[in-house]
Design a protein around this motif. Structure first.
Motif, PDB file in Angstrom:
ATOM      1  N   TRP A  44     -24.754  43.965   7.529  1.00 43.13           N
ATOM      2  CA  TRP A  44     -23.520  43.216   7.237  1.00 43.13           C
ATOM      3  C   TRP A  44     -22.521  44.115   6.496  1.00 43.13           C
ATOM      4  N   ALA A  45     -23.005  44.897   5.554  1.00 45.03           N
ATOM      5  CA  ALA A  45     -22.129  45.818   4.804  1.00 45.03           C
ATOM      6  C   ALA A  45     -21.476  46.814   5.766  1.00 45.03           C
ATOM      7  N   ASP A  46     -22.250  47.270   6.729  1.00 46.54           N
ATOM      8  CA  ASP A  46     -21.727  48.213   7.727  1.00 46.54           C
ATOM      9  C   ASP A  46     -20.673  47.512   8.599  1.00 46.54           C
ATOM     10  N   HIS A  47     -21.035  46.299   9.047  1.00 46.48           N
ATOM     11  CA  HIS A  47     -20.146  45.508   9.907  1.00 46.48           C
ATOM     12  C   HIS A  47     -18.804  45.252   9.229  1.00 46.48           C
ATOM     13  N   THR A  48     -18.817  45.093   7.914  1.00 50.27           N
ATOM     14  CA  THR A  48     -17.583  44.771   7.187  1.00 50.27           C
ATOM     15  C   THR A  48     -16.984  46.012   6.517  1.00 50.27           C
ATOM     16  N   GLY A  49     -17.464  47.191   6.939  1.00 46.47           N
ATOM     17  CA  GLY A  49     -16.831  48.430   6.503  1.00 46.47           C
ATOM     18  C   GLY A  49     -17.073  48.836   5.060  1.00 46.47           C
ATOM     19  N   GLN A  50     -18.191  48.365   4.474  1.00 46.20           N
ATOM     20  CA  GLN A  50     -18.447  48.726   3.072  1.00 46.20           C
ATOM     21  C   GLN A  50     -19.291  49.996   2.950  1.00 46.20           C
ATOM     22  N   PHE A  51     -20.462  49.998   3.556  1.00 43.96           N
ATOM     23  CA  PHE A  51     -21.306  51.199   3.542  1.00 43.96           C
ATOM     24  C   PHE A  51     -22.279  51.112   4.707  1.00 43.96           C
ATOM     25  N   THR A  52     -22.869  52.238   5.070  1.00 50.09           N
ATOM     26  CA  THR A  52     -23.811  52.241   6.187  1.00 50.09           C
ATOM     27  C   THR A  52     -25.242  52.074   5.651  1.00 50.09           C
ATOM     28  N   PRO A  53     -26.155  51.583   6.495  1.00 49.98           N
ATOM     29  CA  PRO A  53     -27.558  51.525   6.091  1.00 49.98           C
ATOM     30  C   PRO A  53     -28.086  52.907   5.678  1.00 49.98           C
ATOM     31  N   GLN A  54     -27.604  53.955   6.332  1.00 48.17           N
ATOM     32  CA  GLN A  54     -28.055  55.299   5.949  1.00 48.17           C
ATOM     33  C   GLN A  54     -27.603  55.645   4.526  1.00 48.17           C
ATOM     34  N   ALA A  55     -26.398  55.221   4.170  1.00 50.77           N
ATOM     35  CA  ALA A  55     -25.922  55.475   2.800  1.00 50.77           C
ATOM     36  C   ALA A  55     -26.778  54.709   1.794  1.00 50.77           C
ATOM     37  N   ALA A  56     -27.163  53.468   2.145  1.00 47.07           N
ATOM     38  CA  ALA A  56     -28.037  52.699   1.253  1.00 47.07           C
ATOM     39  C   ALA A  56     -29.386  53.404   1.130  1.00 47.07           C
ATOM     40  N   PHE A  57     -29.905  53.842   2.278  1.00 46.15           N
ATOM     41  CA  PHE A  57     -31.174  54.582   2.263  1.00 46.15           C
ATOM     42  C   PHE A  57     -31.057  55.802   1.350  1.00 46.15           C
ATOM     43  N   ASP A  58     -29.999  56.580   1.518  1.00 50.43           N
ATOM     44  CA  ASP A  58     -29.832  57.815   0.733  1.00 50.43           C
ATOM     45  C   ASP A  58     -29.768  57.515  -0.761  1.00 50.43           C
ATOM     46  N   TYR A  59     -29.066  56.441  -1.096  1.00 49.52           N
ATOM     47  CA  TYR A  59     -28.985  56.073  -2.518  1.00 49.52           C
ATOM     48  C   TYR A  59     -30.397  55.805  -3.066  1.00 49.52           C
ATOM     49  N   TYR A  60     -31.141  54.941  -2.387  1.00 53.47           N
ATOM     50  CA  TYR A  60     -32.479  54.607  -2.909  1.00 53.47           C
ATOM     51  C   TYR A  60     -33.403  55.822  -2.870  1.00 53.47           C
ATOM     52  N   TYR A  61     -33.228  56.648  -1.843  1.00 50.22           N
ATOM     53  CA  TYR A  61     -34.126  57.811  -1.748  1.00 50.22           C
ATOM     54  C   TYR A  61     -33.871  58.809  -2.876  1.00 50.22           C
ATOM     55  N   SER A  62     -32.676  58.747  -3.453  1.00 49.85           N
ATOM     56  CA  SER A  62     -32.368  59.674  -4.546  1.00 49.85           C
ATOM     57  C   SER A  62     -33.057  59.257  -5.853  1.00 49.85           C
ATOM     58  N   LEU A  63     -33.619  58.058  -5.887  1.00 52.82           N
ATOM     59  CA  LEU A  63     -34.269  57.608  -7.124  1.00 52.82           C
ATOM     60  C   LEU A  63     -35.580  58.370  -7.324  1.00 52.82           C
ATOM     61  N   PRO A  64     -35.887  58.722  -8.569  1.00 51.68           N
ATOM     62  CA  PRO A  64     -37.047  59.588  -8.839  1.00 51.68           C
ATOM     63  C   PRO A  64     -38.390  58.910  -8.549  1.00 51.68           C
ATOM     64  N   ASP A  65     -39.403  59.728  -8.396  1.00 51.76           N
ATOM     65  CA  ASP A  65     -40.777  59.263  -8.160  1.00 51.76           C
ATOM     66  C   ASP A  65     -41.221  58.190  -9.148  1.00 51.76           C
ATOM     67  N   SER A  66     -40.691  58.265 -10.360  1.00 53.38           N
ATOM     68  CA  SER A  66     -41.124  57.346 -11.413  1.00 53.38           C
ATOM     69  C   SER A  66     -40.483  55.963 -11.249  1.00 53.38           C
ATOM     70  N   ASN A  67     -39.514  55.813 -10.342  1.00 53.29           N
ATOM     71  CA  ASN A  67     -38.833  54.523 -10.209  1.00 53.29           C
ATOM     72  C   ASN A  67     -39.792  53.474  -9.630  1.00 53.29           C
ATOM     73  N   PRO A  68     -39.760  52.236 -10.174  1.00 50.36           N
ATOM     74  CA  PRO A  68     -40.661  51.167  -9.688  1.00 50.36           C
ATOM     75  C   PRO A  68     -40.454  50.825  -8.215  1.00 50.36           C
ATOM     76  N   LEU A  69     -39.379  51.335  -7.632  1.00 45.07           N
ATOM     77  CA  LEU A  69     -39.136  51.131  -6.201  1.00 45.07           C
ATOM     78  C   LEU A  69     -40.291  51.630  -5.334  1.00 45.07           C
ATOM     79  N   TRP A  70     -41.014  52.647  -5.783  1.00 43.95           N
ATOM     80  CA  TRP A  70     -41.951  53.334  -4.884  1.00 43.95           C
ATOM     81  C   TRP A  70     -43.355  52.744  -4.842  1.00 43.95           C
ATOM     82  N   SER A  71     -43.751  52.043  -5.885  1.00 39.13           N
ATOM     83  CA  SER A  71     -45.122  51.530  -5.903  1.00 39.13           C
ATOM     84  C   SER A  71     -45.149  50.135  -6.521  1.00 39.13           C
ATOM     85  N   PRO A  72     -46.056  49.266  -6.076  1.00 37.59           N
ATOM     86  CA  PRO A  72     -46.959  49.451  -4.943  1.00 37.59           C
ATOM     87  C   PRO A  72     -46.183  49.501  -3.622  1.00 37.59           C
TER      88      PRO A  72
END
Ligand code: ARG
Ligand code: ZN
Length: 457
Positions: free
Chosen positions: A344-372
């Motif tokens: 939806w963000a892509d459809h409405t010209g805000q950001f692409t899914p790849q940009a969202a992916f890149d943002y989250y991927y930049s978070l360090p190993d210690s971020n709770p995003l990664w586990s479990p």
């Protein structure tokens, strides 16, 4: 008790009953369906086809009077079977019109019909009950079920809130149709799933009769009530019913203006909208702190932004129509709904899914995003954690980058159409993705869904 032991016990218990199920007429339906996270949720031995609930609620005393008529089919011989219900005083309990003996044990309402039920037989259970409902507190500390508000109640069931307001086979595998009628003091509005088939006021009380004829999991039922500003009409050509708490009307306007375009856009991704009504319930229930995709009437605890509205509407396809089989597969709902936000963000010209992916991927190993890892949250407290939502959505972006856009969007659409109204597993998603892409995706999915820690790209 450690979860492993509960699971082992539940599996053992159901295996023992299953072994006897066909041979014995005095068999007991198992108290749960063996979900790894909620072993006692749901009950074995029968399938519900229809729930007819007649509820009356008095916000001043907070007393709920209910009568549930449940039509089910025995899947084994049953001398006893369970429903899930928390609290309440039972006024009467009948099976096929005859008073039945019953006992209570935690959320298990154990019913012994006067005459045992033969496998394959349809039967009708009627339960009248009364009391002040209590909200359920989840392992992650969030609350759900029947949550009293200052003008009524905010009613949400994921994952285990339904037994706080009606007796059910509380497991997403046993979908059923519903007639839910709710009587409230005149001036209040009661909103439930599907179509409003009747509304009448007598002696200062208004009864709202709702019908959802499409298959619905029990956790998606609602009967939210209070003071609401109601707008009926059509959204993207589909009959709609939107109820907004007066305090949230101004704050909701911008998101609701996008409702038709959200439905049209998501239909272009996942195929035709799966149900015959759309809507929303926007309440003022700050103590709840989340929104929920109640079928055809997503619940919002306050005015949603357009992203949250798109998330809950996307769940109508991924979650409500195509539903997990067991709770550890929750990424099939939340990862997909988060990815829908990115589309939806892509459809409405805000950001692409790849940009969202890149943002989250930049978070360090210690971020709770990664586990479990999202495919194995491991504990009910992690069911709605960051990995399920964000790493789950990232998994779909990795899939998209691996198979290419054409195959990726074929996969999403086929997923939503082939398994419409059904129950699914992660293994089925992987199999479908491989079929549609002609690629071996096993290692990629394993790394992204099942390995703890930040995956290498
Ligand atoms: N499925 C909801 C969502 O749209 C979240 C439900 C959270 N429920 C809870 N008991 N914490 O993301
Ligand atoms: Zn969600």
């Amino acid at each position: 008790m450690p979860r492993g032991r509960v699971l082992t016990l539940a599996v053992l218990v159901s295996a023992v009953f299953a072994a006897h199920a066909n041979a014995r007429f005095d068999a007991l339906g198992s108290p749960g369906l063996g979900d790894p996270l909620f072993p006692l949720a749901g009950n074995g031995g029968y399938d519900v086809g229809h729930y007819a609930l007649q509820l009356a609620y008095e916000p001043r005393t907070k007393v709920l009077d209910g009568s549930a008529t449940i039509t089910a089919t025995a899947r084994q011989n049953l001398a006893r079977f369970d429903l899930d219900l928390r609290g309440f005083r039972i006024g009467s309990l009948k099976v096929d019109g005859r008073p039945a003996a019953f006992g209570r044990n935690g959320q298990e309402l154990q019913i012994t019909p006067a005459i045992p039920l033969k496998s394959g037989r349809q039967f009708v259970v009627n339960v009248s009950y009364s009391g002040v409902p209590s909200a359920v507190t989840d392992p992650d500390g969030s609350i759900e079920g029947w949550v009293a508000t200052n003008d009524g109640a905010f009613v949400v069931g994921e994952p285990q809130g339904s037994p706080s307001w009606f007796p059910s086979n509380d497991n997403p595998r046993d979908k059923a149709s519903y007639d839910i009628s709710v009587t409230v003091p005149a001036g209040l509005t009661a909103v439930s799933n599907g179509t409003l088939v009747g509304q009448s006021t007598r002696n200062g009380r208004t009864t709202f009769a709702w019908r959802e004829s499409f298959p619905m999991a029990s956790y998606l039922a609602t009967a939210t009530l209070g003071r609401f500003v109601v707008t009926k009409g059509r959204v993207a050509g589909i009959p709609s019913y939107v109820a907004v708490d007066p305090s949230q009307v101004a704050g909701s306007a911008a998101a609701l203006a996008q409702f038709p375009e959200i439905v049209r856009f998501l239909s272009s991704i996942y195929g035709p909208y799966p149900f015959d009504t759309v809507g929303a319930i926007i309440d003022n229930a700050p103590e709840v702190g989340y929104a929920l995709e109640s079928q055809t009437k997503p619940n919002f605890d306050s005015a949603p932004d357009v992203t949250t509205l798109a998330h809950e509407i996307s769940h109508q396809w991924v979650g409500d129509s195509v539903t997990l089989t067991t709770w550890p597969d929750i990424w099939l709902h939340e990862g997909f709904a988060t990815y829908s936000e990115w589309l939806w963000a892509d459809h409405t010209g805000q950001f692409t899914p790849q940009a969202a992916f890149d943002y989250y991927y930049s978070l360090p190993d210690s971020n709770p995003l990664w586990s479990p890892p999202p495919g194995a949250p491991g504990d009910a407290a992690n069911l709605f954690g960051d990995p399920v939502y964000f790493r789950g959505a990232m998994t779909l972006q990795v899939l998209r980058n691996t198979v290419g856009d054409a195959a990726f969007f074929r996969i999403l659409r086929r997923w939503a159409t082939q398994y419409r109204y059904g129950n699914v597993t992660t293994a089925q998603f992987i199999a479908l993705a491989q079929q549609e892409s002609h690629m071996d995706l096993g290692a990629m999915f394993h790394r992204w869904l099942y390995e703890p820690g930040k995956p290498a790209v």
